[in-house]
Design a protein around this motif. Structure first.
Motif, short mmCIF file in Angstrom:
data_model
loop_
_atom_site.label_atom_id
_atom_site.label_comp_id
_atom_site.label_asym_id
_atom_site.label_seq_id
_atom_site.Cartn_x
_atom_site.Cartn_y
_atom_site.Cartn_z
N LEU A 12 -1.55 -7.34 15.12
CA LEU A 12 -2.40 -8.77 15.42
C LEU A 12 -3.67 -8.89 14.54
N SER A 13 -4.19 -7.72 14.28
CA SER A 13 -5.44 -7.97 13.41
C SER A 13 -5.13 -8.48 12.12
N ARG A 14 -4.02 -8.05 11.34
CA ARG A 14 -3.72 -8.05 10.08
C ARG A 14 -3.29 -9.44 9.91
N ARG A 15 -2.49 -10.09 11.25
CA ARG A 15 -2.05 -11.53 11.16
C ARG A 15 -3.20 -12.47 11.26
N VAL A 16 -4.29 -11.98 12.00
CA VAL A 16 -5.50 -12.79 12.27
C VAL A 16 -6.12 -13.00 10.94
N ARG A 17 -6.42 -11.87 10.24
CA ARG A 17 -7.06 -11.84 9.09
C ARG A 17 -6.40 -12.92 8.02
N GLY A 18 -5.10 -12.61 8.00
CA GLY A 18 -4.52 -13.66 7.10
C GLY A 18 -4.50 -15.22 7.35
N LEU A 28 -2.66 -20.86 0.45
CA LEU A 28 -2.33 -19.44 1.23
C LEU A 28 -1.57 -20.02 2.41
N HIS A 29 -0.20 -19.36 2.50
CA HIS A 29 0.74 -19.35 3.57
C HIS A 29 0.22 -18.78 4.90
N ARG A 30 0.40 -19.37 5.89
CA ARG A 30 -0.21 -18.90 7.17
C ARG A 30 0.57 -17.53 7.69
N SER A 31 1.46 -17.38 7.05
CA SER A 31 2.35 -16.19 7.56
C SER A 31 1.43 -14.88 6.76
N LEU A 32 0.66 -15.04 5.91
CA LEU A 32 -0.14 -14.00 5.14
C LEU A 32 -0.64 -12.74 6.17
N ARG A 33 -0.27 -11.52 5.63
CA ARG A 33 -1.17 -10.63 6.57
C ARG A 33 -1.86 -9.78 5.63
N ILE A 34 -3.22 -9.34 6.22
CA ILE A 34 -4.08 -8.59 5.28
C ILE A 34 -4.53 -7.55 6.14
N ASP A 35 -4.20 -6.31 5.64
CA ASP A 35 -4.90 -5.08 6.28
C ASP A 35 -6.64 -5.36 6.22
N ARG A 36 -7.16 -4.17 6.82
CA ARG A 36 -8.68 -4.12 6.75
C ARG A 36 -9.01 -3.52 5.12
N GLY A 37 -10.17 -3.82 4.82
CA GLY A 37 -10.70 -3.26 3.64
C GLY A 37 -10.18 -4.25 2.57
N THR A 38 -9.18 -4.99 2.63
CA THR A 38 -8.66 -5.83 1.46
C THR A 38 -10.06 -6.96 1.20
N ARG A 39 -10.03 -7.08 -0.10
CA ARG A 39 -11.15 -8.10 -0.68
C ARG A 39 -10.22 -9.13 -1.57
N ILE A 40 -10.79 -10.35 -1.47
CA ILE A 40 -10.04 -11.47 -2.20
C ILE A 40 -11.34 -12.23 -2.83
N ARG A 41 -11.35 -12.23 -4.46
CA ARG A 41 -12.12 -13.03 -4.84
C ARG A 41 -11.74 -14.24 -5.60
N SER A 42 -12.45 -15.31 -5.85
CA SER A 42 -11.88 -16.55 -6.40
C SER A 42 -10.87 -17.09 -5.41
N LEU A 43 -10.97 -17.08 -4.18
CA LEU A 43 -9.97 -17.44 -3.13
C LEU A 43 -9.21 -18.67 -3.72
N HIS A 44 -9.94 -19.57 -4.26
CA HIS A 44 -9.37 -20.95 -4.83
C HIS A 44 -8.29 -20.79 -5.79
N LYS A 45 -8.29 -19.71 -6.50
CA LYS A 45 -7.49 -19.62 -7.53
C LYS A 45 -6.34 -18.75 -7.12
N LEU A 46 -6.03 -18.53 -5.80
CA LEU A 46 -5.02 -17.90 -5.39
C LEU A 46 -3.97 -18.58 -4.68
N LYS A 47 -2.58 -18.37 -4.96
CA LYS A 47 -1.76 -19.04 -4.53
C LYS A 47 -0.49 -17.92 -4.01
N VAL A 48 -0.54 -18.01 -2.62
CA VAL A 48 0.46 -16.99 -2.01
C VAL A 48 1.65 -17.55 -1.09
N GLY A 49 2.90 -17.21 -1.09
CA GLY A 49 4.03 -17.84 -0.60
C GLY A 49 4.19 -17.22 0.79
N VAL A 50 5.26 -17.30 1.43
CA VAL A 50 5.64 -16.79 2.69
C VAL A 50 5.66 -15.31 2.85
#
Length: 207
Positions: A12-18, A28-50
């Protein structure tokens, strides 16, 4: 029961982060899953699929001059502590669908790194589309000599095994395999097993 509850909480936590990250970017697709400790820089230049999953400690830096520095296709998993980075006019990392990036992989996309569909990049591999000049005839430290950026392409269905190095200017052909610990300094033909330092053909994998 406790183990089940902990796993459910982590899921649940990784889905909430995503979804939180996706709420800040339409790319960024809403199905993105992100574990703790992940960092994303320049978010506006990142494109992520399903159905993309960034595991624990992943670092994404899409700081290219292009519209999208990093583009990730559907059903891609990037395992723990991997680092994807690109900058400059040609900075780009594109990862195709159903590709897996192993643990502690570094991908430097300054000259452009294109990874196809259904590719496996195993852990502790180093893929860098840039290199410094090292002309000993001039009195300039290597670190200050001009950098060349040609680009790297890893085609559909290839497997780069653990602890490999892929240098700038190389194409790894479709369906080929780079054996563990190899250093790839020249193009790998399609459906070929290569191994060694530098990597050399071992046998054909043609059907």
């Amino acid at each position: 029961m406790a183990d089940y509850m902990l796993r459910a909480t982590d899921s649940l936590s990784r889905r909430v982060r995503g979804r939180l990250y996706a709420s800040f970017s339409p790319h960024l697709h809403r199905s993105l899953r992100i574990d703790r400790g992940t960092r994303i820089r320049s978010l506006h230049k990142l494109k992520v699929g399903v159905n993309v999953w960034f595991k624990e400690g992943v670092l994404i830096n899409a700081r290219s001059d292009r519209e999208f520095g990093i583009e990730i296709g559907d059903d891609v998993t990037i395992r723990s502590y991997s680092y994807l980075d690109c900058y400059g006019a040609n900075g780009r990392i594109a990862i195709g669908a159903r590709t897996g990036i192993g643990q502690s992989v570094y991908i430097g996309g300054n000259g452009g790194v294109i990874i196809g569909n259904d590719v496996m990049i195993s852990g502790h591999t180093y893929i860098v589309a840039a290199t410094h000049g090292f002309d000993p005839s001039i009195s300039i430290p290597y670190a200050k000599q001009p950098e060349t950026r040609v680009g790297i392409c890893i085609e559909d269905g290839a497997w780069v095994a653990a602890n490999c190095v892929v240098v700038d200017g190389v194409t790894v052909g479709a369906g080929s395999v780079v054996a563990a610990g190899a250093v790839v300094t020249r193009d790998v033909p399609e459906r070929t097993l290569v191994a060694g330092v530098p990597a050399r053909p071992v046998r054909s994998l043609a059907r």
